[in-house]
Every structure is written in structure tokens, then in C-alpha cells.
Design an enzyme around this catalytic site. Structure first.
Site, PDB file in Angstrom:
ATOM      1  N   HIS A 126      31.971  14.684   2.195  1.00 13.46           N
ATOM      2  CA  HIS A 126      33.334  15.119   1.875  1.00 13.46           C
ATOM      3  C   HIS A 126      33.577  16.376   2.696  1.00 13.46           C
ATOM      4  O   HIS A 126      32.985  17.422   2.427  1.00 13.46           O
ATOM      5  CB  HIS A 126      33.451  15.417   0.376  1.00 13.46           C
ATOM      6  N   HIS A 179      37.023   9.481   3.108  1.00 12.58           N
ATOM      7  CA  HIS A 179      38.456   9.707   2.881  1.00 12.58           C
ATOM      8  C   HIS A 179      39.117  10.609   3.934  1.00 12.58           C
ATOM      9  O   HIS A 179      39.617  11.687   3.631  1.00 12.58           O
ATOM     10  CB  HIS A 179      38.728  10.221   1.475  1.00 12.58           C
ATOM     11  N   ASP A 202      37.609   5.681  -3.770  1.00  8.47           N
ATOM     12  CA  ASP A 202      37.496   7.033  -4.319  1.00  8.47           C
ATOM     13  C   ASP A 202      38.035   7.078  -5.746  1.00  8.47           C
ATOM     14  O   ASP A 202      38.725   8.024  -6.136  1.00  8.47           O
ATOM     15  CB  ASP A 202      38.196   8.059  -3.430  1.00  8.47           C
TER      16      ASP A 202
END
Length: 463
Positions: A193, A247, A318
């Protein structure tokens, strides 16, 4: 009327436990009108099997497309410690109702997943309760960095996840010295992340008193994402480690990552492909609040372009639920996260219907892609010897997503009232139907996912 029939055939016929007939099967070579025979949890025959095979169970797939089981490689099921938001049973139940047959669950639970004991506790909690197959990430941290090479090889371990931002305590790894240590201990692809924690802390004052969730992508701006992504990619090159960047949300990151595909794989999410600012915040308020944020339309268009150009490798949901009471706290005290595992496939099928990507490309992003880059054994394609996992969908079915369809403990979706074309009808896990005609069937039978040995095979996880 049920889609299942029992058949009794002459002894001369070859026998399968499950025979799927009448559907359009998405094979590695493309869409084919063929039958699929399954036994002992695996695919044992493909082709025109009429007149040569019988089965204990016949599943009529007429009018449906048979996809390899969808693999969602990023979910947060909140167990242990946060089960008022979600748990393994409800999360995996939502997965199979949405056509997902395997998940990777994240380590930011209470306690964090940092040790062998933490991982084993999750595997034991999933036994007899998980509706789909599953694996769990170990969190990469300063306190376990030197053990990660051993931890990532444990059965049921999806790999190592690093939070450069949007975390706290032992799970936050925002310093280069810590990141280098993590990167140097292990061989499997490391998931990250990437948001710059220092920049996020500096910029939080911009929204601290505004109470305006529309400012979320202003606080967690493009530079916070790009800066962290560039930093971790350069550290990975320095240490010789392969990365999976989760993401990705910005045009700038996609342009940068496209130049580093020799070592880096890329994930995007359905919400970043489907929602855009400021519209989503105006309509949904903090229900649209995620980290990294949903951004302006030109960033969304860049994500779609990256899918078309082959930069994107995986779509993950997610799935990160919070209760409605938590989500309605005044911004920025409202937590970031939304449900997603159950709506991943319906949303993406709707995008297929709209012409934004082909069904074959969707299969690559949700089945073959995650199996390939993470080295999942026996999953991700409809081929002889592979697990008999299938997401069987009606590309013409029109549905409206509703909160009351969502299995999550949190009980809501930001897509409540959203109409889609394309819907999962049956879900088959290792040859056993677990969802039939959109209804749950049987009992939870999920198992831990097996991975190829990254130590013995240097090509595991390389595209």
C-alpha cells in the site's frame, strides 16, 4: 426449477462427479461451447462429452458463460478483533454469492498477523466456516522483518503485505531502513500500500476542521501516492525484490509503473474504475471514502487506459467494511473503507457489457492474472488438472444491487440502487456447487490455498 439433475447412465460411459453442459466456457484459448467434467475437485475432461460421459450431477449451463473461479487477492475480513464489522464466515459467504471462489485476506486485524501463531489462528478460524478457498497475508514490519523469508513460506500464507501509509503501530513501515530490511528478507512478490505517511500527516490539517469529505482526495493527494510508489519501486530495484502495487489510483503512477513492468505488477479496484470525484462524495458522503481515495475522472480514465494497454495485472476488491454508524462519523474521523468482494464481479461484468473491456481480459485480471503473479497452484484457468472452480454468469441478466443482498456483517454497499447488466448465477468450488441459481447451497467447505514453491522455482510470480 433447479439447474441440477441426477443422471444414471450405462456402465460403459466414463464417469464424473459433476458434468457442466450447454455453457460457453472461457478457456485459455478463448470462448468455446464445450462440456466440462469434474472429479475429485479437479477438471478431468473438456470437449463434446455428450454420449461418452455420465455424472452424479449434471449442471445445465445453457445461456451462461463459465468463467474460471474469480480470485480476489485483496480483502479485509476483520477477524480476529473487529468482528462487529466483518468476519470470515460472512465475508466468504458474500464472496461466493458474488462468484468469487478464492480470497487473500489482509493482516490489519487485532491482533495483527505478524507471526506463525497469528497465521495459524486465522487458518483455524476459517476451518469449517469459510465458504471459499483462502490465504492470509503476513504483515511486513520492523519487528518481524528478519523472519519474513520463513514466514512467507508457511502453508496458507498469501505472501507479505507492507503498509507505507494508512496504518499505525507495528504494521506501519514508512522508513527506508525498515523497508530495505523487509525487501531483503524473502523471495515472493511483496504487496504494498503506497502512500507517503509523512506527507499525509503534514496535510491532514487541511481537512481537520472542514468536515468536508469531498476534500479526501485533496488531503491524500496525487503526490502522496506517486512519491511512495516511486520510492518503493526504487528500493525494490536496489534489493532485487518483485513488487505488487495495490489499488493504484493516479495517472501519474500508471505512467511511472508502465516503465517498470520487468519487476512490478499492478492492481486496480472496481470502485476506482466505477466511481469518480467529486460526484461520488456528493452522492454518498463518507460511504465513498477509501484509501487511497476515489479521484477525479481523468485519473479513472487513466486506469482504464492502463487496463487496455496491459499495465494492470489484477483487479482486487479491497473489501474493507465498517459499520454504518462508524462511517457516519464527522469527516475526517470517519474511517476509510467499503464492502466490495460481493460486488466485484457484477460491477466488472457491467463494464464488459458497456464495452470497456472484453470478457477474456476480465478473466485474465480476476483469475489467470492473480494465479500467475502469486504462484497459486492449480487455480486461475479452465484446463485439465486444474481445480474445478467456476464462476458461472449470465451476461444479459439485469439486476439492481441492494443492501439486503450484501452478506457482510456491515450490511451495506455504496452501490445500493445501482443497476448492472451481467450477474453471477452459479458458483462451483472444487467441483461442488456452493451457489446454485443465486442461492447458497450446502455448508462452508473452503480450504487453504496452495502455492508453488518460490524457493525451488525462480520463475514463480514472474509474468
Amino acid at each position: 426449477m433447479t439447474s441440477l439433475d441426477n443422471t444414471i447412465a450405462p456402465p460403459a460411459y466414463r464417469h464424473a462427479e459433476l458434468l457442466i453442459r450447454g455453457g460457453t466456457v472461457m478457456t485459455p484459448g478463448g470462448a468455446e461451447r464445450i462440456d466440462v467434467a469434474c472429479s475429485n475437485g479437479r477438471i478431468v475432461a473438456l470437449g463434446d462429452l455428450h454420449g461418452s460421459w455420465n455424472a452424479d450431477t449434471l449442471l445445465d449451463a445453457t445461456g451462461l458463460h463459465v468463467l474460471p473461479g474469480v480470485i480476489d487477492s485483496q480483502v479485509h475480513f476483520r477477524e480476529p478483533g473487529l468482528v462487529h464489522k466483518e468476519n470470515l464466515e460472512a465475508g466468504t459467504r458474500g464472496a461466493v454469492l458474488g462468484g468469487v471462489t478464492a480470497i487473500f485476506e489482509m493482516p490489519n486485524t487485532t491482533p495483527l498477523t505478524l507471526t506463525t501463531a497469528d497465521l495459524q489462528a486465522k487458518l483455524e478460524a476459517a476451518a469449517g466456516r469459510a465458504w471459499c478457498d483462502h490465504a492470509f497475508y503476513i504483515g511486513g514490519s520492523a519487528i518481524n522483518a528478519e523472519q519474513l523469508a520463513l514466514l512467507e513460506q508457511l502453508p496458507g500464507c498469501a505472501g507479505v503485505k507492507v503498509f507505507m501509509g494508512s496504518s499505525f503501530g507495528d504494521l506501519l513501515a514508512d522508513e527506508d531502513t525498515v523497508l530495505r530490511k523487509i525487501l531483503r528478507h524473502g523471495k515472493r512478490r511483496l504487496a504494498v500500500h503506497a502512500e507517503d505517511e509523512a506527507r499525509l500527516r503534514e496535510r491532514k490539517a487541511l481537512v481537520q476542521t472542514s468536515g468536508d469529505v469531498c476534500q479526501h482526495p485533496h488531503w491524500r493527494d496525487v503526490q502522496s501516492a506517486l512519491q511512495a510508489t516511486q520510492r518503493i519501486v526504487h528500493l525494490a530495484a536496489e534489493t532485487g525484490r518483485r513488487l505488487h502495487v495495490l489499488h493504484v489510483t493516479t495517472a501519474e503512477e500508471m505512467a511511472f509503473l508502465a516503465m517498470h513492468k520487468d519487476r512490478i505488477t499492478v492492481e486496480v479496484t472496481p470502485h476506482h474504475l466505477t466511481m469518480h470525484a467529486p460526484d461520488c462524495y456528493q452522492r454518498l458522503g463518507s460511504l465513498a471514502q477509501m484509501n487511497p481515495p476515489v479521484r477525479e475522472k481523468h485519473h479513472q480514465e487513466a486506469l482504464w487506459q492502463a487496463i487496455c494497454e496491459g499495465v494492470v495485472d489484477v483487479i482486487g476488491s479491497d473489501h474493507a467494511p465498517h459499520t454504518l454508524a462508524e462511517k457516519t462519523r464527522p469527516y475526517p474521523e470517519s474511517p476509510s473503507g467499503m464492502t466490495g468482494v460481493q460486488t466485484l464481479l457484477p460491477l466488472m461484468l457491467d463494464h464488459v457489457n458497456a464495452g470497456r473491456l472484453s470478457l477474456q481480459r476480465l478473466v485474465d485480471l480476476t483469475s489467470a492474472g492473480p494465479a500467475r503473479i502469486f504462484g497459486i497452484a492449480g487455480k486461475g484457468r479452465i484446463a485439465l488438472g486444474y481445480d474445478a472452480d467456476f464462476s458461472m454468469v449470465d451476461l444479459q441478466a439485469r439486476r439492481v444491487i441492494r443492501n439486503d443482498w450484501i452478506a457482510s456483517v456491515s450490511g451495506w454497499t455504496p452501490y445500493d440502487g445501482h443497476a448492472v447488466t451481467g450477474w453471477p448465477i452459479h458458483t462451483v468450488l472444487r467441483g461442488q456447487p456452493v451457489v446454485l441459481d443465486e442461492q447458497l447451497l450446502g455448508k462452508p467447505a473452503g480450504k487453504a490455498i496452495h502455492f508453488l514453491d518460490a524457493h525451488s522455482d525462480p520463475n514463480v510470480g514472474i509474468d
